[in-house]
Design a protein around this motif. Structure first.
Motif, PDB file in Angstrom:
ATOM      1  N   SER A 192       0.880  -1.171   0.000  1.00 19.74           N
ATOM      2  CA  SER A 192       0.000   0.000   0.000  1.00 19.74           C
ATOM      3  C   SER A 192       0.912   1.214   0.000  1.00 19.74           C
ATOM      4  CB  SER A 192      -0.879   0.004   1.255  1.00 19.74           C
ATOM      5  OG  SER A 192      -1.363   1.306   1.528  1.00 19.74           O
ATOM      6  N   PRO A 199     -12.603  -7.545 -15.624  1.00 23.82           N
ATOM      7  CA  PRO A 199     -13.680  -8.250 -14.921  1.00 23.82           C
ATOM      8  C   PRO A 199     -14.977  -8.171 -15.718  1.00 23.82           C
ATOM      9  CG  PRO A 199     -12.793  -6.423 -13.602  1.00 23.82           C
ATOM     10  CD  PRO A 199     -12.252  -6.278 -14.977  1.00 23.82           C
ATOM     11  N   GLY A 216      -7.866  -4.773 -14.644  1.00 24.73           N
ATOM     12  CA  GLY A 216      -8.257  -3.573 -15.372  1.00 24.73           C
ATOM     13  C   GLY A 216      -9.754  -3.390 -15.369  1.00 24.73           C
TER      14      GLY A 216
HETATM   15  N1  LIG Z   1     -16.364  -3.846 -13.685  1.00 24.33           N
HETATM   16  C1  LIG Z   1     -15.198  -3.218 -13.745  1.00 24.33           C
HETATM   17  O1  LIG Z   1     -14.645  -2.957 -14.809  1.00 24.33           O
HETATM   18  C2  LIG Z   1     -14.522  -2.848 -12.468  1.00 24.33           C
HETATM   19  C3  LIG Z   1     -15.250  -2.566 -11.322  1.00 24.33           C
HETATM   20  C4  LIG Z   1     -14.549  -2.229 -10.153  1.00 24.33           C
HETATM   21  C5  LIG Z   1     -13.148  -2.178 -10.169  1.00 24.33           C
HETATM   22  N2  LIG Z   1     -12.480  -2.446 -11.318  1.00 24.33           N
HETATM   23  C6  LIG Z   1     -11.014  -2.408 -11.367  1.00 24.33           C
HETATM   24  O2  LIG Z   1     -10.484  -3.255 -10.367  1.00 24.33           O
HETATM   25  C7  LIG Z   1      -9.261  -2.707  -9.882  1.00 24.33           C
HETATM   26  C8  LIG Z   1      -9.300  -2.631  -8.371  1.00 24.33           C
HETATM   27  O3  LIG Z   1     -10.436  -1.881  -7.999  1.00 24.33           O
HETATM   28  P1  LIG Z   1     -10.908  -1.786  -6.478  1.00 24.33           P
HETATM   29  O4  LIG Z   1     -12.366  -1.523  -6.496  1.00 24.33           O
HETATM   30  O5  LIG Z   1     -10.372  -2.942  -5.710  1.00 24.33           O
HETATM   31  O6  LIG Z   1     -10.154  -0.452  -6.040  1.00 24.33           O
HETATM   32  P2  LIG Z   1     -10.023   0.196  -4.575  1.00 24.33           P
HETATM   33  O7  LIG Z   1     -10.836  -0.543  -3.571  1.00 24.33           O
HETATM   34  O8  LIG Z   1     -10.244   1.656  -4.767  1.00 24.33           O
HETATM   35  O9  LIG Z   1      -8.502  -0.074  -4.210  1.00 24.33           O
HETATM   36  C9  LIG Z   1      -7.494   0.384  -5.030  1.00 24.33           C
HETATM   37  C10 LIG Z   1      -6.208   0.452  -4.241  1.00 24.33           C
HETATM   38  O10 LIG Z   1      -5.211   0.982  -5.109  1.00 24.33           O
HETATM   39  C11 LIG Z   1      -4.205   1.504  -4.289  1.00 24.33           C
HETATM   40  N3  LIG Z   1      -3.463   2.487  -5.047  1.00 24.33           N
HETATM   41  C12 LIG Z   1      -3.954   3.525  -5.753  1.00 24.33           C
HETATM   42  N4  LIG Z   1      -2.953   4.191  -6.337  1.00 24.33           N
HETATM   43  C13 LIG Z   1      -1.797   3.546  -5.992  1.00 24.33           C
HETATM   44  C14 LIG Z   1      -0.435   3.750  -6.282  1.00 24.33           C
HETATM   45  N5  LIG Z   1      -0.010   4.772  -7.062  1.00 24.33           N
HETATM   46  N6  LIG Z   1       0.482   2.891  -5.781  1.00 24.33           N
HETATM   47  C15 LIG Z   1       0.080   1.869  -4.987  1.00 24.33           C
HETATM   48  N7  LIG Z   1      -1.199   1.623  -4.671  1.00 24.33           N
HETATM   49  C16 LIG Z   1      -2.124   2.455  -5.182  1.00 24.33           C
HETATM   50  C17 LIG Z   1      -4.912   2.088  -3.070  1.00 24.33           C
HETATM   51  O11 LIG Z   1      -4.205   1.682  -1.960  1.00 24.33           O
HETATM   52  P3  LIG Z   1      -3.489   2.723  -0.944  1.00 24.33           P
HETATM   53  O12 LIG Z   1      -4.332   3.988  -0.944  1.00 24.33           O
HETATM   54  O13 LIG Z   1      -3.514   1.973   0.348  1.00 24.33           O
HETATM   55  O14 LIG Z   1      -2.128   2.931  -1.494  1.00 24.33           O
HETATM   56  C18 LIG Z   1      -6.269   1.377  -3.060  1.00 24.33           C
HETATM   57  O15 LIG Z   1      -6.474   0.604  -1.893  1.00 24.33           O
HETATM   58  C19 LIG Z   1      -9.088  -1.355 -10.584  1.00 24.33           C
HETATM   59  O16 LIG Z   1      -8.245  -1.533 -11.699  1.00 24.33           O
HETATM   60  C20 LIG Z   1     -10.482  -1.027 -11.051  1.00 24.33           C
HETATM   61  O17 LIG Z   1     -10.479  -0.212 -12.210  1.00 24.33           O
HETATM   62  C21 LIG Z   1     -13.130  -2.790 -12.470  1.00 24.33           C
END
Ligand SMILES: NC(=O)c1ccc[n+]([C@@H]2O[C@H](COP(=O)([O-])OP(=O)(O)OC[C@H]3O[C@@H](n4cnc5c(N)ncnc54)[C@H](OP(=O)(O)O)[C@@H]3O)[C@@H](O)[C@H]2O)c1
Length: 217
Positions: free
Chosen positions: A31, A160, A103
């Motif tokens: 993180s 996804p 992604g």
């Molecule tokens: N249906 C879809 O297409 C769909 C739906 C939802 C999500 N997604 C994708 O799934 C992925 C994960 O989504 P999520 O919902 O799990 O996101 P999330 O809960 O917002 O978590 C993303 C994490 O990324 C970390 N982060 C952000 N910038 C960073 C950086 N520069 N370096 C290191 N860590 C970083 C943050 O951790 P810290 O703040 O602790 O560093 C945060 O906990 C994303 O690519 C999102 O686009 C796709």
């Protein structure tokens, strides 16, 4: 396996850490602020790191068999996604570690429409920035892949299903390539828990190389 998870504090990343631990893998959870990972079990290698910095990517993955990246920029910073992709490619090209990236679904083609999910008239306007960012992120990996000998990094990009939310782990899913996976009623979904299963299955038994794939029910 030794697995580095970027985005370990997030919705998907936290489930990837749990799934990896349940399978007996050694996990380095990353993180930007390691204190956010203080609830993880002893034995998890908890680190602070920023995935947009190639030096940190290289350092945090040097001894890993695979990196799983599930980071998501804060709203308004979606333009950083291609920068993050480039940092992953550059950092991992230094040590040859395999990469699995989570992604977006918007670039998947919706069956029967000839258009992508993001091009559908009812695609939510508030999701357009992340959809565009994910498209440009995927383009960075694809550009790397057309370099001589397939490019420096063995990556796979997992789009996804359309609906990706916390849910239950069923262990059942279907895989595809560039088309959105839907059920008989046209719904497209997968739980974050089952997306973690997909990622760990791919980590343990690599089937996708320098390509995008998708998973859904
Ligand atoms: N249906 C879809 O297409 C769909 C739906 C939802 C999500 N997604 C994708 O799934 C992925 C994960 O989504 P999520 O919902 O799990 O996101 P999330 O809960 O917002 O978590 C993303 C994490 O990324 C970390 N982060 C952000 N910038 C960073 C950086 N520069 N370096 C290191 N860590 C970083 C943050 O951790 P810290 O703040 O602790 O560093 C945060 O906990 C994303 O690519 C999102 O686009 C796709």
């Amino acid at each position: 396996m030794q697995i580095t998870v970027f985005g370990a504090s997030g919705g998907v990343g936290s489930r990837v850490v749990a799934e990896a631990l349940s399978r007996g893998h050694r996990v380095r959870a990353v993180s930007r602020d390691a204190s956010r990972l203080s609830d993880l079990p002893a034995g998890v290698d908890v680190r602070s790191g920023d995935v947009s910095d190639p030096d940190q990517v290289a350092r945090l993955s040097a001894d890993s068999d695979v990196v799983i990246s599930a980071t998501r920029p804060e709203p308004g910073r979606e333009h950083e996604l291609p920068e993050v992709a480039a940092a992953l490619v550059e950092g991992l090209s230094r040590n040859g570690t395999r990469l699995l990236v989570v992604g977006g679904a918007a670039s998947l083609t919706v069956p029967g429409t000839g258009k992508t999910l993001g091009e559908q008239p009812d695609f939510p306007a508030e999701l357009l920035p992340i959809a565009e960012g994910c498209n440009r992120q995927l383009a960075v990996f694809r550009t790397a892949a057309v370099q001589s000998d397939g490019g420096p990094v063995d990556w796979a990009y997992l789009s996804p299903a359309a609906l990706l939310e916390p849910g239950t782990r069923t262990g059942a899913y279907r895989l595809g390539t560039d088309h959105l996976i839907t059920d008989d009623e046209g719904n497209s979904a997968i739980s974050m828990e089952d997306l973690a299963v997909v990622l760990l299955d791919e980590a343990e038994t690599p089937e996708h190389h320098r390509t995008r794939f998708t998973a859904g029910y």
